[in-house]
Design an enzyme around this catalytic site. Structure first.
Site, mmCIF file in Angstrom:
data_model
loop_
_atom_site.group_PDB
_atom_site.id
_atom_site.type_symbol
_atom_site.label_atom_id
_atom_site.label_comp_id
_atom_site.label_asym_id
_atom_site.label_seq_id
_atom_site.Cartn_x
_atom_site.Cartn_y
_atom_site.Cartn_z
ATOM 1 N N GLN A 1 -3.027 35.151 12.896
ATOM 2 C CA GLN A 1 -2.249 35.101 11.671
ATOM 3 C C GLN A 1 -2.821 33.999 10.782
ATOM 4 O OE1 GLN A 1 0.352 37.219 11.276
ATOM 5 N NE2 GLN A 1 1.468 36.453 9.487
ATOM 6 N N GLU B 1 -3.289 30.971 13.450
ATOM 7 C CA GLU B 1 -2.410 31.191 14.591
ATOM 8 C C GLU B 1 -2.924 32.348 15.450
ATOM 9 O OE1 GLU B 1 1.795 31.351 13.122
ATOM 10 O OE2 GLU B 1 0.789 30.960 11.195
ATOM 11 N N ASN C 1 5.787 34.800 15.512
ATOM 12 C CA ASN C 1 5.752 35.734 14.396
ATOM 13 C C ASN C 1 7.053 36.547 14.335
ATOM 14 O OD1 ASN C 1 4.634 37.397 12.212
ATOM 15 N ND2 ASN C 1 2.647 36.688 12.947
ATOM 16 N N HIS D 1 9.632 33.707 15.162
ATOM 17 C CA HIS D 1 9.245 32.621 16.068
ATOM 18 C C HIS D 1 10.271 32.337 17.159
ATOM 19 C CE1 HIS D 1 5.776 32.086 13.695
ATOM 20 N NE2 HIS D 1 6.253 31.285 12.775
ATOM 21 N N HIS E 1 1.376 26.374 15.902
ATOM 22 C CA HIS E 1 1.602 26.493 14.459
ATOM 23 C C HIS E 1 1.130 25.248 13.704
ATOM 24 C CE1 HIS E 1 3.543 27.976 10.823
ATOM 25 N NE2 HIS E 1 3.944 29.060 11.475
#
Length: 332
Positions: free
Chosen positions: A269, A296, A77, A103, A173
């Site tokens: 997320q 996520e 993130n 990331h 991801h």
């Protein structure tokens, strides 16, 4: 059962594909580059559905900028301003999304070849991240173990041990589509989250922990992903999951398959948008429109810049550990 095949080569080395398969016929294919999930194939109603997006060749993965299926870190993130406080000093990171880091920076864990060791029904991927990689202090050894059980659960166990105080926040991801293609707007999502973390125009958390009640972010009662998307444009938000320890936090339902998410993480997320320009995926599939949702599991983004968020600091010699399970079954 675990099988290993050659997938491709590039300047950094050779990439292998490991496939886990259970007695029920579910199979997950994992790549040593980025410890990535390339396929998740689930039998349903006399056919097999691949429920995640991915590519057929290493060249396509090298060209990808959307992190399809990979493990991202050292911090997944966003980190606002590409900096955070640590032991009275400011750690400055290389930016790769405007002024912010996303990331793990320009070259994150997703770009690396991981060592792999297969078990009876699992593969353990290990990566050694040297001090200063991505701008982060400390050497860190990371292991992510994928296990496929006989109840169609793909389990991800993450462990990291640094030799200096540092940030660790890892996630996977994978882009899910439980129908194997088309829009996910009619996928039904239910999530056990009473609050979320609002963001600014650059998708950096404001520091507020806001109730979902009365907003487009309320998934406590099952609803279609696309139901309120017109109000906000897309979902790219961290939700504050209720409870602690290993627990079921979400259910996603497609036309024929349902996926349950269990995790030890405090946040998740939800990312569901479009790629902008269409992509070509596995088998020539057209990835266009609102064709995916990412779930996520992670700590809250930009956590060290917000003292009211659960900390992502791992002390020297300390243990970072989290577990997530994605369990897929035919609809009842």
């Amino acid at each position: 059962m675990v099988t290993k095949e050659y997938f491709g080569s590039f300047a950094d080395g050779t990439v292998y594909a490991y496939t886990l398969q259970n007695q029920a016929g579910m199979a997950a294919t994992l790549l040593t580059r980025g410890a990535a999930v390339q396929k998740i194939c689930v039998p349903v109603n006399g056919k097999t559905v691949d429920i995640c997006l991915g590519f057929d060749t290493i060249e396509e993965y090298l060209a990808d900028t959307c992190y399809l299926g990979v493990v991202v870190g050292r911090n997944c993130n966003r980190i606002g301003g590409s900096r955070f406080p640590l032991k009275g000093k400011t750690v400055v990171l290389p930016a790769n999304e405007g002024e912010n880091q996303l990331h793990g920076g320009p070259v994150g864990f997703n770009s690396r070849i991981w060592a792999a060791m297969a078990g009876e029904n699992s593969v353990a991927f290990t990566y050694y991240s040297p001090d200063g990689e991505g701008g982060y202090p400390g050497n860190v050894t990371i292991t992510v173990t994928y296990t496929l059980d006989e109840d169609n659960g793909l389990r991800l166990d993450y462990i990291a041990i640094p030799d200096q105080d540092t940030v660790v926040n890892l996630t996977n991801h994978t882009y899910f589509n439980l129908n194997g293609g088309g829009s996910v707007g009619e996928h039904i999502l239910q999530m056990d989250a009473d609050a979320y973390t609002p963001v600014d125009a650059e998708l950096i958390p404001t520091g507020e922990i806001a109730p979902v009640d009365g907003t487009a972010f309320d998934f406590r009662t099952p609803k279609a992903l696309g139901q309120d998307m017109g109000k906000i444009g897309l979902y790219d938000n961290n939700f504050c999951l209720n409870g602690t320890g290993m627990r079921k936090v979400a259910t996603l339902q497609g036309k024929e398959l349902t996926m349950e998410v269990e995790t030890t993480c405090p946040g998740m997320q939800i990312y569901s948008a479009t790629f902008g320009a269409p992509k070509t995926g596995k088998g020539g599939a057209a990835y266009e429109g609102n064709c995916f949702v990412c779930l996520e599991t992670q700590a809250y983004p930009d956590a060290l810049n917000h003292p009211n968020f659960p900390s992502t600091l791992v002390p020297a010699g300390g243990l970072y550990r989290q577990t997530t399970v994605y369990r897929v079954k035919p609809n009842k």
